[in-house]
Design a protein around this motif. Structure first.
Motif, PDB file in Angstrom:
ATOM      1  N   CYS A  36      29.917  -9.529 -27.943  1.00 32.07           N
ATOM      2  CA  CYS A  36      30.515 -10.076 -26.720  1.00 32.07           C
ATOM      3  C   CYS A  36      31.036  -8.955 -25.820  1.00 32.07           C
ATOM      4  N   ASN A  44      29.546  -8.060 -22.064  1.00 32.42           N
ATOM      5  CA  ASN A  44      30.407  -8.458 -20.949  1.00 32.42           C
ATOM      6  C   ASN A  44      31.214  -7.340 -20.302  1.00 32.42           C
ATOM      7  N   SER A  64      25.566  -4.131 -21.087  1.00 34.00           N
ATOM      8  CA  SER A  64      26.100  -5.003 -20.049  1.00 34.00           C
ATOM      9  C   SER A  64      24.997  -5.803 -19.370  1.00 34.00           C
ATOM     10  N   TRP A  81      22.742 -14.671 -23.110  1.00 32.99           N
ATOM     11  CA  TRP A  81      23.305 -15.494 -24.175  1.00 32.99           C
ATOM     12  C   TRP A  81      22.533 -15.372 -25.479  1.00 32.99           C
ATOM     13  N   THR A 137      36.876  -2.790 -16.725  1.00 32.08           N
ATOM     14  CA  THR A 137      36.644  -4.221 -16.546  1.00 32.08           C
ATOM     15  C   THR A 137      37.911  -4.857 -15.986  1.00 32.08           C
ATOM     16  N   THR A 163      37.087 -12.261 -18.378  1.00 32.49           N
ATOM     17  CA  THR A 163      36.013 -11.581 -19.103  1.00 32.49           C
ATOM     18  C   THR A 163      36.565 -10.866 -20.323  1.00 32.49           C
ATOM     19  N   SER A 223      37.392 -13.344 -23.013  1.00 35.91           N
ATOM     20  CA  SER A 223      36.194 -13.936 -23.631  1.00 35.91           C
ATOM     21  C   SER A 223      35.600 -13.055 -24.718  1.00 35.91           C
TER      22      SER A 223
END
Length: 239
Positions: free
Chosen positions: A27, A31, A38, A42, A116, A121, A124
């Motif tokens: 993840c 993300n 990056s 999915w 980031t 994000t 998550s």
């Protein structure tokens, strides 16, 4: 000499660390800004979680059954495949392992949190959030995904798989759930997987983080526990 339960707890702790390090790690890779992964989609996340389960189980199969998931542990106890006295120690080991795994993901991607700037994000990476927030349907989705997981794992015990292939088949099941049922909620299907890293997110000094969304946190805890319990009850009826 360690007793059997102690070694099982060690296995659940270490295996859950591996699960979260690789699972939340994919993840993060997909993300976070300036990660070489990056923008991957999915499918990459679903495959990453499937591999995380498979290799987590292989790494500790000589110590514990490799549940890494309170919903699986509860389901196995209901189905008579785990002593009830092991349930709470397993829960504690799994949550602790998930917390440590979250810390290791933060350290592994340390420079990327600063790059980031979107706090959702960042969250998550550690914990699940629904695509559309509707607590009833989010709960149902988590229940359904975990029902498929636990019923599948119990059904595998009645199959003819070579024992060494069980972790691979379990990983494929996780991938299938992610691809088919993961879209609405991000498929926690595991209370420890969500709670442990969410707690790490709350406590760690992560750059650009926002809130940890505790208002949603009950869904990926109670939904999976309900789904795993229902799966085990159905299994008991059928055998």
């Amino acid at each position: 000499m360690h007793d059997s339960l102690t070694m099982q707890m060690v296995g659940e702790f270490l295996g859950t660390i591996i699960l979260i390090l690789l699972g939340d790690g994919v993840c993060a890779g997909v993300n976070l800004k300036k990660s070489k992964a990056s923008g991957a989609d999915w499918v990459v996340i679903a495959l990453g979680w499937g591999f995380a389960v498979t290799f987590g189980v292989y790494c500790v199969s000589w110590l514990s059954p490799g549940h890494f998931n309170p919903a699986v542990t509860l389901g196995m106890a209901i189905a008579g495949k785990l002593p009830w006295s092991s349930v709470l120690p397993y829960f504690a080991s799994q949550i602790a392992g998930a917390f440590v795994g979250g810390i290791l993901v933060w350290l592994t991607y340390y420079p990327h949190w600063q790059e980031t700037t979107d706090s959702d994000t960042i969250l998550s990476v550690f914990a699940t959030e629904p695509a559309i927030r509707n607590y009833f349907w989010n709960f149902f989705t988590e229940l359904m995904g975990t029902f498929v997981l636990v019923y599948g794992l119990l059904a595998f015990t009645k199959g003819d798989f070579t024992a060494g292939l069980n972790p691979l088949i379990a990983g494929l099941l996780i991938t299938a759930i992610g691809l088919s049922l993961g879209g609405p909620t991000g498929y926690a299907i595991n209370p420890a997987r969500d709670f442990g890293p969410r707690l790490a997110h709350q406590l760690l000094p992560i750059a650009n983080k926002g809130g940890s969304d505790w208002a949603y946190s009950w869904v990926p805890i109670l939904g999976p526990l309900a789904g795993g319990s229902l799966a085990a009850l159905l299994f008991n009826v059928l055998i």
